[in-house]
Motif scaffolding. Sequence first.
Motif, short mmCIF file in Angstrom:
data_model
loop_
_atom_site.label_atom_id
_atom_site.label_comp_id
_atom_site.label_asym_id
_atom_site.label_seq_id
_atom_site.Cartn_x
_atom_site.Cartn_y
_atom_site.Cartn_z
N ASP A 87 -82.04 -14.99 15.41
CA ASP A 87 -81.28 -14.28 15.66
C ASP A 87 -79.90 -14.38 15.52
O ASP A 87 -79.77 -15.22 15.33
CB ASP A 87 -81.12 -15.06 17.17
CG ASP A 87 -82.31 -14.09 17.93
OD1 ASP A 87 -82.29 -13.76 17.67
OD2 ASP A 87 -82.25 -15.56 19.11
N ARG B 73 -93.99 -15.18 23.98
CA ARG B 73 -93.36 -14.09 24.17
C ARG B 73 -93.73 -12.81 24.40
O ARG B 73 -94.13 -12.56 23.04
CB ARG B 73 -91.95 -14.59 23.80
CG ARG B 73 -92.27 -16.13 24.28
CD ARG B 73 -90.24 -15.97 24.40
NE ARG B 73 -89.68 -17.08 24.89
CZ ARG B 73 -88.13 -17.96 24.83
NH1 ARG B 73 -87.68 -17.09 24.50
NH2 ARG B 73 -87.74 -18.98 25.08
N TYR C 136 -92.91 -18.51 18.76
CA TYR C 136 -92.08 -20.14 18.17
C TYR C 136 -92.67 -20.63 16.72
O TYR C 136 -93.56 -21.10 16.72
CB TYR C 136 -90.74 -20.07 18.67
CG TYR C 136 -89.43 -19.47 19.40
CD1 TYR C 136 -87.98 -19.48 19.10
CD2 TYR C 136 -89.75 -18.71 20.47
CE1 TYR C 136 -87.55 -18.59 19.69
CE2 TYR C 136 -89.21 -17.25 21.36
CZ TYR C 136 -87.53 -17.79 20.12
OH TYR C 136 -86.47 -16.53 20.83
N CYS D 96 -83.15 -10.78 19.07
CA CYS D 96 -84.15 -10.12 17.82
C CYS D 96 -85.36 -9.41 18.84
O CYS D 96 -85.92 -8.26 19.41
CB CYS D 96 -85.02 -10.61 16.80
SG CYS D 96 -84.12 -10.58 15.60
N TRP D 97 -85.88 -10.32 20.12
CA TRP D 97 -87.26 -10.25 20.32
C TRP D 97 -86.51 -9.32 21.75
O TRP D 97 -87.31 -8.70 22.71
CB TRP D 97 -87.40 -11.24 20.44
CG TRP D 97 -87.06 -12.00 22.23
CD1 TRP D 97 -85.94 -13.22 21.86
CD2 TRP D 97 -86.58 -11.92 23.33
NE1 TRP D 97 -85.27 -13.48 22.70
CE2 TRP D 97 -85.22 -13.17 23.55
CE3 TRP D 97 -88.07 -11.14 24.26
CZ2 TRP D 97 -85.19 -13.08 24.77
CZ3 TRP D 97 -86.84 -11.19 25.11
CH2 TRP D 97 -85.73 -12.68 26.07
N TYR E 86 -88.11 -17.30 14.16
CA TYR E 86 -89.21 -17.93 14.91
C TYR E 86 -89.77 -16.32 14.10
O TYR E 86 -89.54 -15.62 13.40
CB TYR E 86 -88.94 -17.46 15.90
CG TYR E 86 -88.38 -16.02 16.56
CD1 TYR E 86 -88.72 -15.49 17.21
CD2 TYR E 86 -86.65 -16.22 16.38
CE1 TYR E 86 -88.21 -13.78 17.59
CE2 TYR E 86 -85.93 -14.95 17.38
CZ TYR E 86 -86.62 -14.34 17.17
OH TYR E 86 -85.32 -13.17 18.07
N HIS E 87 -91.51 -15.88 13.97
CA HIS E 87 -91.78 -14.84 14.33
C HIS E 87 -92.16 -13.65 15.32
O HIS E 87 -92.00 -13.95 16.36
CB HIS E 87 -93.23 -15.24 13.24
CG HIS E 87 -92.68 -16.19 12.00
ND1 HIS E 87 -92.65 -17.51 12.09
CD2 HIS E 87 -92.94 -15.70 10.74
CE1 HIS E 87 -92.48 -17.81 10.70
NE2 HIS E 87 -93.03 -16.43 9.72
N GLY E 88 -92.34 -12.34 14.47
CA GLY E 88 -92.90 -11.54 15.52
C GLY E 88 -94.01 -10.72 14.64
O GLY E 88 -94.08 -10.35 13.52
N CYS F 210 -95.75 -9.85 20.32
CA CYS F 210 -95.30 -11.04 20.74
C CYS F 210 -94.58 -11.43 20.19
O CYS F 210 -94.49 -11.29 19.08
CB CYS F 210 -96.41 -11.75 21.07
SG CYS F 210 -98.24 -12.07 19.92
N TYR F 211 -93.85 -12.65 20.51
CA TYR F 211 -92.64 -13.78 19.14
C TYR F 211 -93.38 -15.18 19.35
O TYR F 211 -93.15 -15.84 20.16
CB TYR F 211 -91.26 -12.97 19.96
CG TYR F 211 -90.71 -11.51 19.73
CD1 TYR F 211 -89.96 -11.14 18.47
CD2 TYR F 211 -90.82 -11.25 20.99
CE1 TYR F 211 -90.02 -9.57 18.46
CE2 TYR F 211 -90.81 -9.67 21.00
CZ TYR F 211 -89.94 -9.77 19.86
OH TYR F 211 -89.71 -8.14 19.15
N TRP G 145 -88.40 -11.98 28.82
CA TRP G 145 -89.65 -12.68 28.26
C TRP G 145 -90.70 -12.99 28.96
O TRP G 145 -90.45 -13.11 30.53
CB TRP G 145 -89.84 -13.02 27.33
CG TRP G 145 -89.35 -14.44 27.46
CD1 TRP G 145 -87.42 -14.76 27.60
CD2 TRP G 145 -89.58 -15.79 27.93
NE1 TRP G 145 -87.69 -15.69 27.71
CE2 TRP G 145 -89.30 -15.93 28.55
CE3 TRP G 145 -91.18 -15.60 27.42
CZ2 TRP G 145 -89.24 -17.80 28.40
CZ3 TRP G 145 -91.62 -16.96 28.05
CH2 TRP G 145 -90.49 -18.37 28.13
N LEU H 288 -88.43 -13.72 11.65
CA LEU H 288 -86.84 -13.02 12.40
C LEU H 288 -85.41 -14.43 12.46
O LEU H 288 -86.37 -15.73 12.13
CB LEU H 288 -87.37 -12.76 13.75
CG LEU H 288 -89.16 -11.32 13.38
CD1 LEU H 288 -89.27 -11.46 15.17
CD2 LEU H 288 -87.92 -10.36 13.03
#
Length: 903
Positions: free
Chosen positions: A658, A709, A688, A535-536, A666-668, A685-686, A738, A656
């Motif tokens: 993958d 990230r 975890y 996703c990122w 993880y989160h955005g 930013c992303y 990243w 999010l």
Amino acid sequence: MFLSVGDILQLSKFAADLYTKGWVVARDAPQEFRDLVHELLLLKDILFIVHRKVIREADSYGEPTKRVLHRCLQTLSEFSELVAKYEKLEYSPSLRQRNKNPYLSSDSHELPPIQKSPSQITGRSSLSGSSRSDENNYPSQYFPKRASDASADGRLRQASLGTIGSDDTQWRPPSDQTIFQPLEIAENREKHECPEPLKQAFFESFESVGDDILDDAWIRVATWWLLKSQNVLRTALVSVEDSRKSLFRDYSHWENTTSKDQAYVDLLKSSWIVDELIRERKVAGELTKSHPRKLVIDLLKALKSDLHHRRHERSYGKIPDTATLLKQDLALLESFEQTVEAKENEPRAMDDLTTSQRWITIDKDHGGFPNEKILFRSFVNAQIGQRHERSKSSNAPYVILLWTKSGASEISVSLCNQRDTLNLSRKLTSEDLEDWRSLNVDATALHLEFPSQPAEVNFLTATDFRSFREGPKKFFDAVRGRDPRSGELTIFQTVLKSYRNVNTTKTSESSESDTAQRSFGSCELRVYEQMDETCWKTIRRLVVSSAADSKKWGSASYWLPISNVRLQVEDCTVTVSWSDCGHLEKKSGGNYNPYYSYVYRPDEANQKIILLFEYSEDAQRFEDCILYLTETPPQVRLTSKVDSPSAFQETRVYSLFDQDDPDRGYHGIVYAKKSPKTYHYSQICYVYRDLDFSIPNQNPAEVELHNIRVPHYISTRHKMLAKPREQDALPEFREVTWISRSLQLVFSCDDDTVRFFNGLTGWRLKFYRQCAKVILTDTGHFRKTKRSYKGAEIHLWEKAAPEDGLWTQLAVRLLDGDEPWLTSRRKQILVKDDHSSKANMPQVEVSGGGLGLPTGGVAELKGLAIQQGKDLDTKHMKANVKEESKSKPCWKFTVVFKEAGGE
């Protein structure tokens, strides 16, 4: 809840549009989605039947019907959001292959044949006074003001005019203040002598039709015959060799019975309808007060001209004698009808529930609604429906059209009949024109898959077929960059008043036409999003393409980063600026050997365009699309939104995962700044599960995230040994990587901080405070260890637990050290006041907008199992350690809080 007749029309149109889009998507979708689209077909048919019933009963339907319609609207709205995200499947490779093969095997992934409507539709013909009549759908400036406009028919007219084709270019009907005088047909108008036997045959045909067709529809019938006469005569003037080769070399050996004699009879039909039915008032109603004025004026002029030329022009040949004329088709309505277009099967062949009669106008430029324009129109033969029920026509009883909407970069194809019971319609694609038969310049047949029915269309001449395909083919070639690429989803689409590129540098993404012109008038804007399995790594592409009806065609395509795009919004005008991968950078590679790279610099914008939207609402939707992530559940899902109007900012947290690792979520975090004095932008930013963060000040409304990230972009021209020259290829985006950075978030109050962390971790921050000293004492039996830390942040987290009822987790972040996090789970906290030796429970609830204990004091916690690590496992709120400790809890934790105003 009250639903008017106009609401029913909107629901029917909504269902038809959704089915058309869903049909395209479903051909590449799983079986469950295709079944859902099939259910949508039934819903479309039911709404069409209810719509007709409501029209006949003049708004007198009961409460159960209202509830059904309300639930239908809710279902359609939810389904439309899902379909819109996956329209890109229209361009998938497997769909292209199916378009090239008109005859699919029985085991192919084709939607099941469209079944008959749940019930038979009874009542008058579609050319009668139904909701899809000409008066109810033609632009209202052609109608005089009537008192009945306040009735159900008036509301239907307003609804149909205000909603038809309103994807992005809504058209509002003009004011009813204009009153037109009745249009009188001159009594002394020149009449063409029609043989008496033909007059009698026409009258008998009229008597057989009876009252099924009203006065306004007769105007369309007369116009139909005039247009068909002109079309057949025009094709007859094509060289005999061209016509002979076209018919001979067509693989289907399609019979064509159109002729000059029949064209002359069709012209007499049109003249007779005007003279005998309209002028003599043999049809019901006051025609001069209700029909489209311009249509009648154009019809009278065209009839006079055609009759004159037919009588005097030698190129048309001699006028046939009466015996020859009586051998032709003398019916006032087209006699050929296939099963799917029969009245009792309606709406089996209706992709567009609005009237197809809007296309039957003398002046092609005035066909359709005000935001529609005809690009091509011709009479054709066709066979429609499944193999077991279709048959080939021979007298060209159908009209095929290419049309577009104002400003739209799309071409639609429609196939219609005279009775308005057939209206197959969908978007035309470049793949439709790449059929193997089109490679033969003399071919005249074309296979088209419409949402409701398949159709085989046969043009009268090869010249007509070439005209049909050459214009769209040139357009598709000019706007090739407009179509979605592999893996792209359309996340925004609308019509612009204008577009202008104000850059002084050329981009590799722009087409040649845009490089020369650098601006468009009325055009279409699209934003595509391409999401990798990770996703990122998401990127976007902005495309501006000229309208299909513009004089000069072209497109401009720009790569966009997922964040750091600057927007200046002033009503309907939006200035967009960003950095691409085109900044030239020089670095030393060691041994005095420099290398050159084109790099991405988020803070130095080198691309700038200006977009003028038609409505300020569209500009706001575009801003939201660019600033935030696109929700595509379950892979991208919004979990919390913290709006801080006083700080002109908004923070959103997205959940999010993958596709290649769905178990590792993880989160955005999107942090948008919307200052009224400068441009708007967002940072992303992303984060975890393992996270390091701090609240550096005494105010818990400020949060700093460490070592997170942030996406970074690499160009195709990276680490070159020689300095690039001007004539070298321009750099393009190549891949997403990243980098680690810190991000500082500032909220309006403590409550915003609590909501942010709750959306990010699932835990609720119950208590926060900075302390002066933290003392850890090992109370084990065999050793006594004491460690003291100066300054730390104390967090107390709480989370509902199905087993224990409530989890409370203590977390301490030290101000220094390689492993700053200390955590322990504890249900009770004992606090000693400096002036008392009694133990008491602190108030840890968030109250009065603050998090914390009274200033000063000492808190002691005994029997703790301390874990220490460099970051925090936010799922369990525990410090990450290399190995879990198996010893019994033996630590005493002492916290000395700061005095008010103390350091």
